[in-house]
Write an enzyme that holds these catalytic residues in place. Structure first.
Site, short mmCIF file in Angstrom:
data_model
loop_
_atom_site.label_atom_id
_atom_site.label_comp_id
_atom_site.label_asym_id
_atom_site.label_seq_id
_atom_site.Cartn_x
_atom_site.Cartn_y
_atom_site.Cartn_z
N GLY A 109 -15.59 -27.16 -7.39
CA GLY A 109 -15.26 -28.35 -6.62
C GLY A 109 -13.83 -28.81 -6.77
O GLY A 109 -13.30 -29.47 -5.87
N ASP A 141 -18.87 -22.25 -3.06
CA ASP A 141 -19.05 -23.19 -1.96
C ASP A 141 -17.75 -23.96 -1.76
O ASP A 141 -16.67 -23.42 -1.96
CB ASP A 141 -20.26 -24.10 -2.21
#
Length: 346
Positions: A109, A141
């Site tokens: 992240g 991600d």
């Protein structure tokens, strides 16, 4: 999270140093709200995002929340991911310049926050950057697949499948950062940004060891499957290739196969939103996989570094199983807000 204005700067500081500034839902919500308010605040000409302490810019999302969701209420992790991806997209298209002081650990992240807004992504000699998701039974991600496919050659595929860690020079060479400065000069960087002065006198050229590995990386990771990639890595004479093979062998076979497919699909994508929709699908599906909870247990909870993957071999991961991760979600896809509008000084 600490958000404040300092002269012409809007300052956002991730403030969980004991947790390597890992993102919580409250942090994400506050940052998103503040950044949207600054869109129409003429006093804020440039935004600076940094991390508290000397160990990390941001080590990613709060992995303990994801572990709890994988073993219980999945809605908790999905809410965190939806909010995080909205923040990533907001920063990617922010109409005012944003400087990211990526000092220390930048993983998962943390790269989602900083990687998509080019120009003022600043690393130091302490920077360690990685997308380590396959090691915990997940795929990269936060738009990471899009970033990794834009690296020279197949360096990004190598980094994704090995959960490889790189320093400042490699980060710049891979297009994941823009400038290197000595960590001791970060206060000078802030001063220059506040005064609107160039950073050229504060930066230094950082070497990229990874670029020298480009030929064998290209030869190995151009293989069509993870199984063939592993074979090619084992056949290479370079010690780094053998180390890469060991890293691949320790990761989740399912996560590796899904990651390889995600990277290949990302090659045709043109914006972060398309990639984030894919990311949300994949992460939602990984919540149903036994590997995610097991991977986090082994790496973060019990820290025994001995996960038991299911399935345990690459041969057991079928093409049909991989394809199922990319199917539309029955409960609805990720919906991102429109791109931000506002006065720009870029």
């Amino acid at each position: 999270m600490i958000c404040r204005r300092t002269g012409r700067l809007g300052r956002v500081t991730l403030n969980r140093p004991s947790a390597l500034n890992a993102l919580t839902l409250d942090m994400i919500t506050l940052a998103t709200r503040t950044l949207r308010e600054w869109l129409t605040d003429s006093a804020v000409e440039l935004v600076v995002v940094d991390g508290a302490g000397e160990r990390a810019f941001c080590a990613g999302g709060d992995i303990t929340v994801v572990h709890g969701a994988a073993e219980g209420d999945q809605r908790i992790a999905k809410e965190l991911w939806r909010a995080e991806y909205e923040l990533d997209a907001l920063l990617a298209h922010y109409p005012k310049p944003v400087a990211f002081l990526m000092d220390g650990i930048v993983m998962g992240g943390g790269l989602g926050l900083s990687g998509h807004h080019r120009g003022l992504r600043i690393v130091t000699e302490r920077t360690v950057l990685a997308m380590p998701e396959v090691a915990i039974g997940l795929a990269p991600d936060v738009g990471g697949a899009l970033l990794l496919t834009r690296t020279p050659g197949l360096l990004g595929t190598h980094l994704a499948l090995t959960a490889g860690r790189i320093g400042p020079g490699d980060a710049i060479a891979c297009g994941l950062a823009d400038h290197a400065v000595d960590s001791s000069r970060l206060p000078e960087v802030l001063g220059a940004l506040e005064r609107g002065e160039p950073l050229s006198e504060l930066t230094y050229p950082a070497a990229s060891p990874l670029l020298g590995d480009g030929p064998w990386i290209q030869a190995c990771y151009s293989a069509p499957t993870v199984t063939e990639i592993r074979k090619r890595l084992r056949a290479r004479p370079e010690p780094a290739a053998s180390e890469a093979a060991n890293a691949v062998d320790s990761a989740s076979p399912t996560a590796l196969a899904v990651t390889l497919e995600a990277l290949r699909r990302a090659r045709t994508m043109t914006d972060i939103e398309e990639c984030l929709v894919q990311d949300y699908r994949l992460c939602s599906r990984f919540l149903d996989s036994p590997d995610l909870a097991e991977g986090i247990r082994a790496a973060v909870i019990d820290k025994d570094r001995a996960p038991h993957w299911n399935p345990a071999s690459h041969e057991e991961v079928s093409a049909e199983a991989v394809a199922s991760y990319f199917e539309p979600l029955p409960e609805g896809e990720l919906q991102l807000p429109p791109r931000p509008c506002g006065p720009t000084t870029r």
